[in-house]
Design a protein around this motif. Structure first.
Motif, mmCIF file in Angstrom:
data_model
loop_
_atom_site.group_PDB
_atom_site.id
_atom_site.type_symbol
_atom_site.label_atom_id
_atom_site.label_comp_id
_atom_site.label_asym_id
_atom_site.label_seq_id
_atom_site.Cartn_x
_atom_site.Cartn_y
_atom_site.Cartn_z
ATOM 1 N N LEU A 71 0.779 -1.128 -0.161
ATOM 2 C CA LEU A 71 -0.079 0.190 -0.026
ATOM 3 C C LEU A 71 0.661 1.130 0.015
ATOM 4 O O LEU A 71 0.309 2.271 0.124
ATOM 5 C CB LEU A 71 -0.912 0.002 1.097
ATOM 6 C CG LEU A 71 -2.008 -1.138 1.198
ATOM 7 C CD1 LEU A 71 -2.556 -1.295 2.342
ATOM 8 C CD2 LEU A 71 -2.674 -0.825 -0.011
ATOM 9 N N SER A 73 2.333 2.996 -2.331
ATOM 10 C CA SER A 73 2.287 3.764 -3.429
ATOM 11 C C SER A 73 1.062 4.683 -3.060
ATOM 12 O O SER A 73 0.654 5.936 -3.639
ATOM 13 C CB SER A 73 2.005 2.987 -4.646
ATOM 14 O OG SER A 73 1.221 2.439 -4.864
ATOM 15 N N VAL A 74 0.045 4.167 -2.238
ATOM 16 C CA VAL A 74 -1.248 4.861 -1.897
ATOM 17 C C VAL A 74 -1.279 5.139 -0.826
ATOM 18 O O VAL A 74 -2.345 5.204 0.010
ATOM 19 C CB VAL A 74 -2.490 4.006 -2.394
ATOM 20 C CG1 VAL A 74 -2.601 3.727 -4.190
ATOM 21 C CG2 VAL A 74 -2.562 2.638 -1.720
ATOM 22 N N TRP A 75 -0.253 5.525 0.241
ATOM 23 C CA TRP A 75 -0.144 5.819 1.509
ATOM 24 C C TRP A 75 -1.418 6.934 2.120
ATOM 25 O O TRP A 75 -1.644 6.692 2.991
ATOM 26 C CB TRP A 75 1.271 6.239 1.765
ATOM 27 C CG TRP A 75 1.979 7.462 1.302
ATOM 28 C CD1 TRP A 75 2.432 7.616 0.166
ATOM 29 C CD2 TRP A 75 1.714 8.897 1.811
ATOM 30 N NE1 TRP A 75 3.043 8.900 0.014
ATOM 31 C CE2 TRP A 75 2.396 9.697 0.979
ATOM 32 C CE3 TRP A 75 0.844 9.182 2.948
ATOM 33 C CZ2 TRP A 75 2.330 10.905 1.054
ATOM 34 C CZ3 TRP A 75 1.139 10.748 3.239
ATOM 35 C CH2 TRP A 75 1.898 11.455 2.296
ATOM 36 N N ARG A 76 -1.490 7.905 1.052
ATOM 37 C CA ARG A 76 -2.440 8.936 1.563
ATOM 38 C C ARG A 76 -3.908 8.230 1.730
ATOM 39 O O ARG A 76 -4.667 8.901 2.435
ATOM 40 C CB ARG A 76 -2.414 9.815 0.320
ATOM 41 C CG ARG A 76 -1.146 10.886 0.327
ATOM 42 C CD ARG A 76 -1.614 11.984 -0.680
ATOM 43 N NE ARG A 76 -0.460 12.896 -0.647
ATOM 44 C CZ ARG A 76 0.787 12.510 -1.277
ATOM 45 N NH1 ARG A 76 1.021 11.452 -1.821
ATOM 46 N NH2 ARG A 76 1.830 13.589 -1.097
ATOM 47 N N GLU A 77 -4.134 7.266 0.997
ATOM 48 C CA GLU A 77 -5.510 6.588 1.113
ATOM 49 C C GLU A 77 -5.715 5.601 2.257
ATOM 50 O O GLU A 77 -7.123 5.219 2.388
ATOM 51 C CB GLU A 77 -5.650 5.904 -0.138
ATOM 52 C CG GLU A 77 -5.233 6.514 -1.532
ATOM 53 C CD GLU A 77 -5.952 7.972 -1.777
ATOM 54 O OE1 GLU A 77 -7.122 8.070 -1.371
ATOM 55 O OE2 GLU A 77 -5.040 8.821 -2.216
ATOM 56 N N VAL A 78 -4.701 5.399 2.876
ATOM 57 C CA VAL A 78 -4.946 4.145 3.928
ATOM 58 C C VAL A 78 -4.528 4.660 5.399
ATOM 59 O O VAL A 78 -3.595 5.585 5.385
ATOM 60 C CB VAL A 78 -4.249 2.846 3.514
ATOM 61 C CG1 VAL A 78 -4.939 2.308 2.392
ATOM 62 C CG2 VAL A 78 -2.752 3.255 3.308
ATOM 63 N N ARG A 86 3.979 9.241 7.574
ATOM 64 C CA ARG A 86 3.317 10.334 6.343
ATOM 65 C C ARG A 86 3.841 11.363 5.865
ATOM 66 O O ARG A 86 3.918 11.728 4.847
ATOM 67 C CB ARG A 86 1.688 10.408 6.819
ATOM 68 C CG ARG A 86 0.966 9.004 7.346
ATOM 69 C CD ARG A 86 -0.388 9.348 7.799
ATOM 70 N NE ARG A 86 -1.392 9.910 6.662
ATOM 71 C CZ ARG A 86 -1.766 9.198 5.735
ATOM 72 N NH1 ARG A 86 -1.884 7.932 5.757
ATOM 73 N NH2 ARG A 86 -2.714 9.831 5.044
ATOM 74 N N GLU A 90 5.688 12.265 2.410
ATOM 75 C CA GLU A 90 5.535 13.353 1.743
ATOM 76 C C GLU A 90 6.592 14.196 1.538
ATOM 77 O O GLU A 90 6.711 14.589 0.247
ATOM 78 C CB GLU A 90 4.490 14.385 2.515
ATOM 79 C CG GLU A 90 3.942 15.626 1.882
ATOM 80 C CD GLU A 90 3.043 16.388 2.412
ATOM 81 O OE1 GLU A 90 2.315 17.322 1.976
ATOM 82 O OE2 GLU A 90 2.378 16.039 3.516
#
Length: 147
Positions: A71, A73-78, A86, A90
């Motif tokens: 996950l 590559s989609v760390w912002r979503e989970v 986080r 960033e």
């Protein structure tokens, strides 16, 4: 796939210099999980299969981090990642893509809530180090299992 150049055979001094930078940068991080997450994310952005494979395996040696790898590559979503991870991710993205917007002041302020000035520089050095490895691997045609 075919390896273009074995950089270590052709220019062992280049490998030695980069390995020294890697050793130094690695020594700056007590949190090896954070360090491996950083290297994986930079390698994802830069598209380096060799480094992505290597550092995902290194992270798995540190514990059960399969979900983190899957996950990342989609760390912002989970909600899987800590606030410290986080803000580091960033920053990693901003520094890796430095020409797009630099490091915005608000991001710097958020990073400084979790990292002191020295650690901020350590994160930048780590991004630069893995980015150099990525560029060397990609340009020489390295791929997982090529050696």
């Amino acid at each position: 796939m075919k390896l273009r150049v074995n950089h270590n055979k052709v220019r062992p001094g280049t490998y030695k210099a980069m390995a020294a930078m890697e050793q130094y940068t690695s020594s700056l991080f007590e949190d090896k999980v954070l360090y491996e997450l950083l290297k994986i994310r930079v390698s994802q952005i830069n598209g380096c299969a060799f480094c992505l494979d290597m550092h995902a395996k290194e992270l798995l040696k540190l514990g059960d981090y399969a979900d983190h790898i899957l996950l990342l590559s989609v760390w912002r979503e989970v909600p899987l990642f800590t606030e410290k991870e986080r803000v580091m991710l960033e920053l990693v993205e901003a520094v890796t893509r430095i020409s797009e917007q630099g490091v915005p002041a608000g991001l710097y302020d958020r990073v400084r809530e979790h990292f002191d000035e020295g650690e901020y520089v350590d994160l930048i050095a780590a991004v630069n180090t893995i980015s150099s490895w990525n560029r060397l691997a990609i340009a020489t045609g390295m791929y997982p299992g090529c050696f």
